[in-house]
Scaffold this motif. Structure first.
Motif, mmCIF file in Angstrom:
data_model
loop_
_atom_site.group_PDB
_atom_site.id
_atom_site.type_symbol
_atom_site.label_atom_id
_atom_site.label_comp_id
_atom_site.label_asym_id
_atom_site.label_seq_id
_atom_site.Cartn_x
_atom_site.Cartn_y
_atom_site.Cartn_z
ATOM 1 N N THR A 1 -40.109 -15.355 -24.809
ATOM 2 C CA THR A 1 -40.509 -15.641 -23.520
ATOM 3 C C THR A 1 -40.468 -13.576 -23.046
ATOM 4 O O THR A 1 -40.028 -12.969 -23.250
ATOM 5 C CB THR A 1 -38.951 -16.097 -22.690
ATOM 6 O OG1 THR A 1 -39.614 -16.232 -21.322
ATOM 7 C CG2 THR A 1 -37.412 -15.842 -22.903
ATOM 8 N N ILE A 2 -40.776 -13.992 -21.502
ATOM 9 C CA ILE A 2 -40.760 -12.686 -20.778
ATOM 10 C C ILE A 2 -39.108 -12.198 -20.297
ATOM 11 O O ILE A 2 -38.460 -12.592 -19.618
ATOM 12 C CB ILE A 2 -41.635 -12.619 -19.642
ATOM 13 C CG1 ILE A 2 -43.299 -13.306 -20.114
ATOM 14 C CG2 ILE A 2 -41.118 -11.099 -18.714
ATOM 15 C CD1 ILE A 2 -43.769 -13.602 -19.034
ATOM 16 N N PRO A 3 -39.151 -11.114 -20.150
ATOM 17 C CA PRO A 3 -37.691 -10.347 -20.510
ATOM 18 C C PRO A 3 -37.340 -10.575 -19.110
ATOM 19 O O PRO A 3 -37.802 -10.215 -18.351
ATOM 20 C CB PRO A 3 -37.840 -9.218 -21.307
ATOM 21 C CG PRO A 3 -38.588 -8.508 -21.926
ATOM 22 C CD PRO A 3 -40.057 -10.288 -21.286
ATOM 23 N N GLU A 4 -36.404 -11.080 -19.141
ATOM 24 C CA GLU A 4 -35.845 -11.191 -17.845
ATOM 25 C C GLU A 4 -35.977 -9.813 -16.931
ATOM 26 O O GLU A 4 -36.429 -10.150 -15.482
ATOM 27 C CB GLU A 4 -33.882 -11.407 -17.714
ATOM 28 C CG GLU A 4 -33.544 -11.748 -15.592
ATOM 29 C CD GLU A 4 -34.034 -13.180 -15.695
ATOM 30 O OE1 GLU A 4 -33.947 -13.345 -14.456
ATOM 31 O OE2 GLU A 4 -33.691 -14.302 -16.542
ATOM 32 N N GLU A 5 -36.256 -9.046 -16.959
ATOM 33 C CA GLU A 5 -36.519 -7.764 -16.285
ATOM 34 C C GLU A 5 -37.835 -7.635 -15.740
ATOM 35 O O GLU A 5 -37.871 -6.660 -15.298
ATOM 36 C CB GLU A 5 -35.401 -6.132 -16.961
ATOM 37 C CG GLU A 5 -36.281 -5.921 -17.955
ATOM 38 C CD GLU A 5 -35.825 -6.372 -19.316
ATOM 39 O OE1 GLU A 5 -36.025 -6.212 -20.329
ATOM 40 O OE2 GLU A 5 -34.902 -7.162 -19.110
ATOM 41 N N ASN A 6 -38.696 -8.316 -16.646
ATOM 42 C CA ASN A 6 -39.577 -7.719 -16.217
ATOM 43 C C ASN A 6 -40.395 -8.768 -15.753
ATOM 44 O O ASN A 6 -41.598 -9.208 -15.114
ATOM 45 C CB ASN A 6 -41.086 -7.593 -17.048
ATOM 46 C CG ASN A 6 -40.349 -6.984 -17.982
ATOM 47 O OD1 ASN A 6 -40.196 -5.554 -17.641
ATOM 48 N ND2 ASN A 6 -40.998 -6.594 -18.895
ATOM 49 N N ARG A 7 -39.684 -10.187 -15.107
ATOM 50 C CA ARG A 7 -39.908 -11.422 -14.392
ATOM 51 C C ARG A 7 -40.102 -11.492 -12.776
ATOM 52 O O ARG A 7 -41.009 -12.211 -12.556
ATOM 53 C CB ARG A 7 -39.420 -12.431 -14.747
ATOM 54 C CG ARG A 7 -39.174 -13.292 -15.976
ATOM 55 C CD ARG A 7 -38.010 -14.695 -16.174
ATOM 56 N NE ARG A 7 -37.762 -14.268 -17.517
ATOM 57 C CZ ARG A 7 -37.419 -15.226 -18.170
ATOM 58 N NH1 ARG A 7 -36.505 -15.561 -17.561
ATOM 59 N NH2 ARG A 7 -36.723 -15.250 -19.642
ATOM 60 N N THR A 8 -39.609 -10.036 -12.475
ATOM 61 C CA THR A 8 -40.806 -10.568 -11.389
ATOM 62 C C THR A 8 -41.186 -9.443 -10.633
ATOM 63 O O THR A 8 -42.246 -9.425 -9.861
ATOM 64 C CB THR A 8 -39.056 -9.903 -10.022
ATOM 65 O OG1 THR A 8 -39.036 -8.574 -10.600
ATOM 66 C CG2 THR A 8 -37.843 -10.524 -10.404
ATOM 67 N N LYS A 9 -41.839 -9.159 -11.687
ATOM 68 C CA LYS A 9 -43.461 -7.982 -11.804
ATOM 69 C C LYS A 9 -44.874 -8.540 -12.400
ATOM 70 O O LYS A 9 -45.251 -8.121 -12.305
ATOM 71 C CB LYS A 9 -42.493 -6.796 -12.268
ATOM 72 C CG LYS A 9 -41.260 -6.082 -11.708
ATOM 73 C CD LYS A 9 -40.866 -4.316 -12.478
ATOM 74 C CE LYS A 9 -40.246 -4.968 -13.376
ATOM 75 N NZ LYS A 9 -40.433 -3.960 -14.189
ATOM 76 N N ILE A 10 -44.119 -9.848 -12.648
ATOM 77 C CA ILE A 10 -45.632 -9.944 -13.634
ATOM 78 C C ILE A 10 -46.726 -11.223 -12.642
ATOM 79 O O ILE A 10 -47.695 -10.317 -13.359
ATOM 80 C CB ILE A 10 -45.271 -11.187 -14.491
ATOM 81 C CG1 ILE A 10 -44.970 -12.657 -13.657
ATOM 82 C CG2 ILE A 10 -44.155 -11.493 -15.209
ATOM 83 C CD1 ILE A 10 -44.726 -14.457 -14.246
ATOM 84 N N PHE A 11 -46.466 -10.364 -12.098
ATOM 85 C CA PHE A 11 -48.154 -10.464 -10.985
ATOM 86 C C PHE A 11 -48.130 -9.113 -10.108
ATOM 87 O O PHE A 11 -49.858 -8.926 -9.662
ATOM 88 C CB PHE A 11 -48.126 -11.832 -10.107
ATOM 89 C CG PHE A 11 -47.404 -13.282 -10.343
ATOM 90 C CD1 PHE A 11 -48.870 -13.380 -11.110
ATOM 91 C CD2 PHE A 11 -46.646 -13.560 -10.167
ATOM 92 C CE1 PHE A 11 -49.000 -15.277 -12.186
ATOM 93 C CE2 PHE A 11 -46.590 -14.633 -11.460
ATOM 94 C CZ PHE A 11 -47.959 -15.459 -11.684
ATOM 95 N N ASP A 12 -47.541 -8.307 -10.585
ATOM 96 C CA ASP A 12 -47.579 -6.705 -10.167
ATOM 97 C C ASP A 12 -48.759 -5.608 -10.868
ATOM 98 O O ASP A 12 -48.836 -6.278 -12.172
ATOM 99 C CB ASP A 12 -46.722 -6.093 -9.840
ATOM 100 C CG ASP A 12 -45.521 -5.794 -9.332
ATOM 101 O OD1 ASP A 12 -45.472 -7.032 -8.441
ATOM 102 O OD2 ASP A 12 -45.250 -5.778 -9.231
ATOM 103 N N TYR A 13 -49.782 -6.008 -9.714
ATOM 104 C CA TYR A 13 -51.165 -5.272 -11.466
ATOM 105 C C TYR A 13 -51.092 -4.053 -11.808
ATOM 106 O O TYR A 13 -49.658 -3.109 -11.006
ATOM 107 C CB TYR A 13 -52.193 -4.450 -9.885
ATOM 108 C CG TYR A 13 -53.695 -4.010 -10.661
ATOM 109 C CD1 TYR A 13 -54.688 -4.677 -11.120
ATOM 110 C CD2 TYR A 13 -53.614 -2.659 -10.270
ATOM 111 C CE1 TYR A 13 -55.862 -4.093 -11.736
ATOM 112 C CE2 TYR A 13 -55.015 -1.662 -11.417
ATOM 113 C CZ TYR A 13 -55.802 -3.259 -11.696
ATOM 114 O OH TYR A 13 -56.499 -2.123 -12.076
#
Length: 70
Positions: free
Chosen positions: A48-60
């Motif tokens: 899974t995607i680490p928790e700290e990266n989940r809010t940034k996954i759609f950032d270019y």
């Protein structure tokens, strides 16, 4: 249309990369047409995607793995 193809390609590459350390790999791509739109779902059993990266996954330009796929 080319953009959609690139998005699906990137999602599949990410799914494959996330399964590198999984013994039994599973990747499923499903699509259907709903009225005048379509729905595409991609399932995998990778890490899974680490928790700290989940809010940034759609950032270019954001990558959740240390090494990009080739």
């Amino acid at each position: 249309m080319q953009t959609l193809v690139q998005v699906i390609h990137n999602l599949v590459i990410n799914a494959v990369n996330s399964m590198k350390n999984v013994d039994v790999k599973s990747l499923l791509v499903k699509g259907c047409v709903l009225n005048e739109s379509c729905e595409i779902r991609i399932y995998d059993n990778g890490l899974t995607i680490p928790e700290e990266n989940r809010t940034k996954i759609f950032d270019y330009g954001t990558f959740s793995c240390p090494k990009r796929a080739k």
